[in-house]
Motif scaffolding. Structure first.
Motif: not given
Length: 476
Positions: A173-177
């Motif tokens: 999720x953090x990579x996506x964000x």
């Protein structure tokens, strides 16, 4: 520990030509290496702190927390654990580290500490007990501002790409964000599936598969389902920009002779039974073999960090946990199983680009020559002898790795340095590496062992510092 005279805490020894011994070395570094962007293709930075552009409260939180290099030094000097990983305040922990620094002479920590203070904070004094509180206040006042947020720190060091180290169960999720924020800095995941075949401990293995199954929305009830889930996670990571895998192993697993039933082994572990050593090796080999074939299908690069003897102090491991400074170089036999594992993939033309890192320096020549066994002309520098790692990412270790690679391979194809770090203040290690690299070439030029063709040698230097990695990893 005795205190050091504050009069001695004056100007840093890190000058413009630090580690550069002659004019050739100086020109190679200043004109060719210093301005190259950084591709840090293996580190342990927390993706959440990057994506949220975290600002730290003080210097201890960003500089001391999680740094087991510093923790080991402090323990060696007799510092109590409460000032290391315990309940002492952040200020108290920093003051203890400052008191320790003068005693780290000739350890790379002494170089790194002052290089980081200089590059991030413009502090030219040598750190010690006499100026510790002043430097704590000065650095803390800076790191607590937006100008010293995580992404700002990376940009300050001219970092172009970072690759974090991520478990298959991570939702990324953090990579996506972070990607959606539109930064010029790129952050990609790297696939670290070691727990997916860690069957030596049935309790923790079963707990892990429950976690992995929750992420994959699948009940991992059999060996075949495990492989299916891992394939889906590889697919998911690939869609999210992953182009590398990574593995931290004592040594390579290989066993193509045993005829154990993999489903039977899986069910034994899930029922809580401890497998025999040969059964463990066989299971690990089979899962890792399947994973490596998945990487090949995706065009990934696989990394193998081999040779660490971890968690040596059972007492401290129980009390503090993993990655706390109780690991060492191991003396495992590496050659036969590594050769057979790579050949097992290569004979089916399923061996993807590979980076091999050894932790025992006595294995330098073994690893450098092993790489040459599987270069087949399909990729430039397909099999890489990785940079000095962990206990070897210091001046002597890096020089020995680069000299061995030069003599038994081609250093011109080397993809260069990485931080392997959990700290956002560790990126001057790329500068450290580049200065050492340029000094090696510069000394040979001065001695007449290399032509004094600065443009050509300078191109090789820039390739090692940046372009080889940029072309090798195929980041989108």
């Amino acid at each position: 520990m005795s205190t050091q005279n504050t009069a001695a805490l004056k100007q840093t020894f890190i000058k413009e030509d630090f580690l550069l011994e002659n004019e050739f070395s100086k020109r190679l570094y200043h004109e060719y290496a210093s301005d190259c962007p950084i591709i840090d293709y293996h580190n342990h930075l927390p993706p959440q702190e990057v994506a949220e552009n975290k600002v730290f409260e003080n210097i201890s939180q960003i500089w001391l927390a999680g740094d087991h290099y510093k923790w080991r030094a402090l323990r060696t000097l007799g510092v109590q654990e409460k000032y290391i990983t315990g309940q002492a305040s952040d200020e108290e922990k920093f003051l203890k580290w400052a008191e320790a620094v003068p005693f780290t002479l000739r350890n790379p920590l002494y170089h790194w500490t002052h290089l980081e203070l200089l590059r991030y904070f413009d502090i030219t004094e040598l750190l010690g007990p006499g100026n510790a509180l002043e430097i704590y206040d000065e650095t803390s006042s800076k790191v607590s501002t937006r100008d010293f947020s995580t992404t700002r720190l990376l940009q300050k060091m001219n970092v172009e790409v970072i690759c974090t180290t991520d478990d298959p169960a991570d939702n990324l999720l953090h990579h996506h964000n972070f990607k959606n924020q539109g930064h010029s800095l790129k952050m990609f995941p790297a696939f670290r599936p070691d727990k997916s075949f860690a069957v030596e401990n049935p309790v923790t293995y079963k707990e892990y598969l429950l976690k992995l199954g929750e992420t994959a929305k699948t009940d991992i009830s059999s060996y075949q389902v495990l492989l299916e889930v891992l394939r889906k996670r590889v697919d998911f990571f690939h869609v999210n920009g992953c182009r590398l895998s990574d593995h931290g192993l004592e040594k390579m697993y290989f066993d193509d002779k045993s005829n154990f039933d993999l489903e039977d082994l899986f069910q034994k572990v899930m029922s809580g039974k401890v497998l025999l050593p040969d059964e463990i090796t066989f299971f690990k080999f089979k899962v890792l073999n399947e994973l490596c074939r998945m990487y090949h299908e995706k065009g990934w690069t696989q990394q193998f960090h081999l040779g660490a003897m971890r968690n040596n102090s059972s007492r401290m491991h129980t009390g503090i946990g993993v990655d706390s400074g109780f690991d060492s170089i191991g003396d495992y036999s590496q050659g036969i199983s590594l050769s057979r594992f790579l050949n097992h993939l290569d004979k089916d033309n399923k061996l993807c680009k590979t980076v091999l890192y050894n932790l025992n320096p006595s294995d330098n020549e073994l690893f450098a020559t092993m790489c040459g066994n599987f270069n087949d002309g399909s990729e430039r520098g397909k099999i890489q002898f990785g940079s000095g790692w962990w206990f070897l990412d210091q001046k002597d270790g890096m020089e020995r790795q680069m000299n061995t690679l030069s003599q038994m391979g081609l250093i011109s194809t080397f993809v260069g340095m990485l931080t392997d770090s959990r700290s956002f203040l560790s990126f001057p290690r790329h500068e450290y590496f580049r200065r050492i690299l340029c000094n090696l070439f510069g000394k040979d030029m001065k001695n007449g062992e290399l032509p004094q063709d600065e443009k050509w040698v300078g191109k090789i230097i820039q390739d090692i510092c940046y372009y080889n990695a940029k072309n090798y990893f195929n980041f989108d």
